[in-house]
Design a protein around this motif. Structure first.
Motif, mmCIF file in Angstrom:
data_model
loop_
_atom_site.group_PDB
_atom_site.id
_atom_site.type_symbol
_atom_site.label_atom_id
_atom_site.label_comp_id
_atom_site.label_asym_id
_atom_site.label_seq_id
_atom_site.Cartn_x
_atom_site.Cartn_y
_atom_site.Cartn_z
ATOM 1 N N LEU A 1 0.846 -1.195 0.000
ATOM 2 C CA LEU A 1 0.000 0.000 0.000
ATOM 3 C C LEU A 1 0.879 1.242 0.000
ATOM 4 C CD1 LEU A 1 -2.810 1.456 0.498
ATOM 5 C CD2 LEU A 1 -2.283 1.246 2.945
ATOM 6 N N ILE A 2 0.504 2.238 -0.807
ATOM 7 C CA ILE A 2 1.170 3.539 -0.777
ATOM 8 C C ILE A 2 0.101 4.633 -0.670
ATOM 9 C CG2 ILE A 2 2.603 5.198 -2.005
ATOM 10 C CD1 ILE A 2 4.051 2.934 -3.313
ATOM 11 N N ILE A 3 0.245 5.462 0.362
ATOM 12 C CA ILE A 3 -0.638 6.602 0.565
ATOM 13 C C ILE A 3 0.132 7.873 0.231
ATOM 14 C CG2 ILE A 3 -1.905 7.941 2.299
ATOM 15 C CD1 ILE A 3 -3.163 5.235 1.583
ATOM 16 N N PRO B 1 -0.668 12.353 -0.589
ATOM 17 C CA PRO B 1 -1.663 13.430 -0.715
ATOM 18 C C PRO B 1 -2.110 13.601 -2.167
ATOM 19 C CG PRO B 1 0.243 14.142 0.587
ATOM 20 C CD PRO B 1 0.611 12.833 -0.045
ATOM 21 N N HIS B 2 -3.186 14.328 -2.353
ATOM 22 C CA HIS B 2 -3.622 14.661 -3.710
ATOM 23 C C HIS B 2 -2.524 15.431 -4.432
ATOM 24 C CE1 HIS B 2 -7.814 13.382 -3.459
ATOM 25 N NE2 HIS B 2 -7.873 13.906 -2.261
ATOM 26 N N GLY B 3 -2.409 15.163 -5.727
ATOM 27 C CA GLY B 3 -1.464 15.909 -6.544
ATOM 28 C C GLY B 3 -0.129 15.233 -6.743
ATOM 29 N N PHE B 4 0.054 14.034 -6.168
ATOM 30 C CA PHE B 4 1.320 13.336 -6.337
ATOM 31 C C PHE B 4 1.280 12.317 -7.475
ATOM 32 C CE2 PHE B 4 2.455 15.418 -2.525
ATOM 33 C CZ PHE B 4 3.842 15.391 -2.452
ATOM 34 N N GLY B 5 0.231 12.353 -8.260
ATOM 35 C CA GLY B 5 0.208 11.590 -9.508
ATOM 36 C C GLY B 5 0.140 10.091 -9.338
ATOM 37 N N MET B 6 -0.542 9.607 -8.297
ATOM 38 C CA MET B 6 -0.561 8.169 -8.069
ATOM 39 C C MET B 6 -1.309 7.420 -9.178
ATOM 40 S SD MET B 6 1.366 7.774 -5.561
ATOM 41 C CE MET B 6 1.130 6.009 -5.463
ATOM 42 N N SER B 7 -2.390 8.003 -9.680
ATOM 43 C CA SER B 7 -3.122 7.337 -10.764
ATOM 44 C C SER B 7 -2.245 7.212 -12.004
ATOM 45 C CB SER B 7 -4.401 8.110 -11.101
ATOM 46 O OG SER B 7 -5.307 8.084 -10.014
ATOM 47 N N LEU B 8 -1.544 8.306 -12.349
ATOM 48 C CA LEU B 8 -0.635 8.263 -13.490
ATOM 49 C C LEU B 8 0.536 7.322 -13.240
ATOM 50 C CD1 LEU B 8 -0.480 12.027 -14.510
ATOM 51 C CD2 LEU B 8 -1.329 10.156 -15.913
ATOM 52 N N LYS C 1 0.644 -12.471 -8.906
ATOM 53 C CA LYS C 1 2.034 -12.373 -8.464
ATOM 54 C C LYS C 1 2.153 -11.457 -7.254
ATOM 55 C CE LYS C 1 6.498 -12.385 -10.756
ATOM 56 N NZ LYS C 1 7.215 -12.084 -12.024
ATOM 57 N N TRP C 2 1.647 -10.228 -7.386
ATOM 58 C CA TRP C 2 1.598 -9.279 -6.269
ATOM 59 C C TRP C 2 0.566 -8.211 -6.580
ATOM 60 C CZ3 TRP C 2 3.062 -4.453 -8.113
ATOM 61 C CH2 TRP C 2 3.974 -4.415 -9.178
ATOM 62 N N CYS C 3 0.203 -7.460 -5.545
ATOM 63 C CA CYS C 3 -0.833 -6.439 -5.689
ATOM 64 C C CYS C 3 -0.371 -5.162 -5.006
ATOM 65 C CB CYS C 3 -2.142 -6.933 -5.073
ATOM 66 S SG CYS C 3 -3.464 -5.682 -5.034
ATOM 67 N N LEU C 4 -0.527 -4.029 -5.694
ATOM 68 C CA LEU C 4 -0.202 -2.713 -5.139
ATOM 69 C C LEU C 4 -1.459 -1.856 -5.126
ATOM 70 C CD1 LEU C 4 1.877 -0.569 -4.181
ATOM 71 C CD2 LEU C 4 2.197 0.031 -6.596
ATOM 72 N N LEU C 5 -1.773 -1.295 -3.963
ATOM 73 C CA LEU C 5 -2.906 -0.390 -3.822
ATOM 74 C C LEU C 5 -2.382 1.005 -3.518
ATOM 75 C CD1 LEU C 5 -3.646 -3.267 -2.122
ATOM 76 C CD2 LEU C 5 -5.891 -2.191 -2.188
ATOM 77 N N SER C 6 -3.044 2.020 -4.069
ATOM 78 C CA SER C 6 -2.666 3.400 -3.770
ATOM 79 C C SER C 6 -3.919 4.203 -3.456
ATOM 80 C CB SER C 6 -1.922 4.035 -4.952
ATOM 81 O OG SER C 6 -2.812 4.305 -6.023
#
Length: 427
Positions: free
Chosen positions: A53-55, A57-64, A204-209
């Motif tokens: 898991l990676i948290i 703030p808004h604006g750090f481009g996690m979706s991209l 194999k593995w899973c990453l959530l943001s």
């Protein structure tokens, strides 16, 4: 010169993905992403896949960022346009079929709508991966997800990597539902996530943001009981966002063009960008980073400085702040505090959750770390402060201390507090 204004979200075009995927000039940032992917790919695992898991703030481009990770893993056309095969080999880039679920636009007001919305997302992924199956007839998201993972493994003849961005949105939507429906909605989502765990070697593995940290299991649904939170890890503390050195490297020409237009030197403009959008710290190394979206918007807008992330989704923390005394002196600039950034928060947050929310949403950042020797181990304590001008202004608005018009007030790059109190609301 074009008019200076505060752009809407629709006028924003992030450069983060370009930086990750470009061929030569941005190779160092791409290398960081490849190293991170390799770390996830090589972590020892049991029968069930690893969950991380990676948290941010808004604006750090996690979706991209997750979209770019998908492109890197699958070697799709996004990479082939600007990132050479030579560099793929040179960086020893991991390769794997990837399934990316973006929950960013999910909408639901009751459990049935949540069920249908999640199934629709998975049906889109079936089409996207050219799997000829209609799964909308399935009765629950867990069954759909399990079938999707099974079909993908069979199609690619390899274990799947699962990437989920805005993972917390179904939980937030559930919190807005009537009390007698919330538990059902949460269980629907947890059961769906549990399909990844039950997939065994197929995943194999899973990453959530996301933007805030919630528990992903409860007494009713197993969900994901164990997850590795990398939000405060040195492995990715500067991976999302830009360090000041990276601003100089990636935007050197922009700074040289825009600084004179703002009546500033290049050094002064860099300093102003850092004061307005920097100061975020995501590990004990205490390397400050700047918000990538805000920096990019400022450069896109002729170097004009505004609190650009004000238009992000802050409803959850706004509602929490409304229940609390607007005086946050108990939290800011106080030595000897715990590592509250690691805490999960409740869907009905109280004061004990507020400190964690302030850190996870970026309204607070680590300002100082002290370590003392205890009887059995070292004791680490923290001091927190608001990281920059942008977040300070937005926090004032969310607390009800200032009018939303403060978000439209341009920031003076030489006197950052100039005019900030003109929009205060008298108590």
């Amino acid at each position: 010169m074009k008019d200076i204004h505060m752009p809407s979200l629709t006028s924003y075009s992030s450069s983060l993905q370009e930086i990750i995927l470009s061929d030569q000039h941005y190779l160092s940032k791409a290398r960081d992403f490849v190293n991170f992917l390799r770390f996830l790919d090589e972590e020892p695992r049991q029968f069930s896949p690893n969950f991380s898991l990676i948290i941010r703030p808004h604006g750090f481009g996690m979706s991209l960022a997750l979209e770019s990770m998908e492109a890197m893993l699958m070697r799709d056309e996004l990479i082939s346009e600007g990132f050479s095969a030579k560099h793929s080999d040179e960086l020893d880039m991991p390769k794997a079929p990837a399934l990316r679920l973006s929950l960013k636009h999910l909408k639901a007001t009751n459990p049935q709508e949540l069920t249908e919305a999640l199934i629709d997302i998975m049906q889109v992924q079936m089409w996207r991966h050219h799997i000829k199956r209609n799964i909308t007839n399935y009765s629950n998201p867990k069954a759909c997800f399990a079938k999707l993972l099974e079909d993908l493994e069979q199609k690619y003849q390899d274990s799947i990597v699962v990437l989920i961005d805005n993972y917390e949105l179904p939980l937030y939507l559930a919190s807005l539902m009537p009390k007698n429906q919330q538990e059902t909605a949460i269980s629907i989502y947890f059961d769906m996530l549990n399909a990844i765990k039950q997939a065994g070697p197929a995943v194999k593995w899973c990453l959530l943001s996301g933007h805030s940290k919630f528990a992903l299991a409860n007494n009713i649904s197993e969900g994901i009981p164990l997850i590795n939170d990398l939000s405060f890890s040195e492995r990715c503390d500067t991976l999302f966002g830009f360090t000041l050195d990276e601003i100089s490297e990636y935007f050197d020409q922009d700074l040289k063009i825009l600084a004179p237009r703002q009546g500033l030197t290049v050094s002064e403009l860099k300093y102003a960008l850092n004061k307005c959008y920097g100061g975020f710290v995501f590990s004990k190394r205490q390397i400050p980073v700047l918000c990538s979206a805000s920096v990019n918007r400022a450069l896109y807008n002729e170097g004009a400085l505004y609190p650009y992330t004000y238009h992000s989704e802050f409803t959850f923390i706004r509602d929490t702040l409304k229940k609390e005394d607007p005086d946050l002196s108990w939290f800011f600039n106080r030595d000897g505090q715990d590592a509250v950034f690691e805490n999960t928060v409740s869907l009905e947050p109280t004061r004990k959750d507020l400190a964690a929310l302030l850190l996870q949403y970026g309204f607070a950042a680590i300002d100082k770390i002290t370590t003392d020797e205890g009887p059995l181990s070292l004791i680490t304590r923290y001091r927190y402060n608001c990281p920059n001008v942008e977040m300070r202004r937005i926090l004032k608005i969310l607390q009800g201390k200032a009018s939303p018009k403060l978000a439209e007030q341009r920031i003076n790059p030489q006197v950052f507090e100039d005019g900030e109190n003109d929009f205060d609301i008298e108590e």
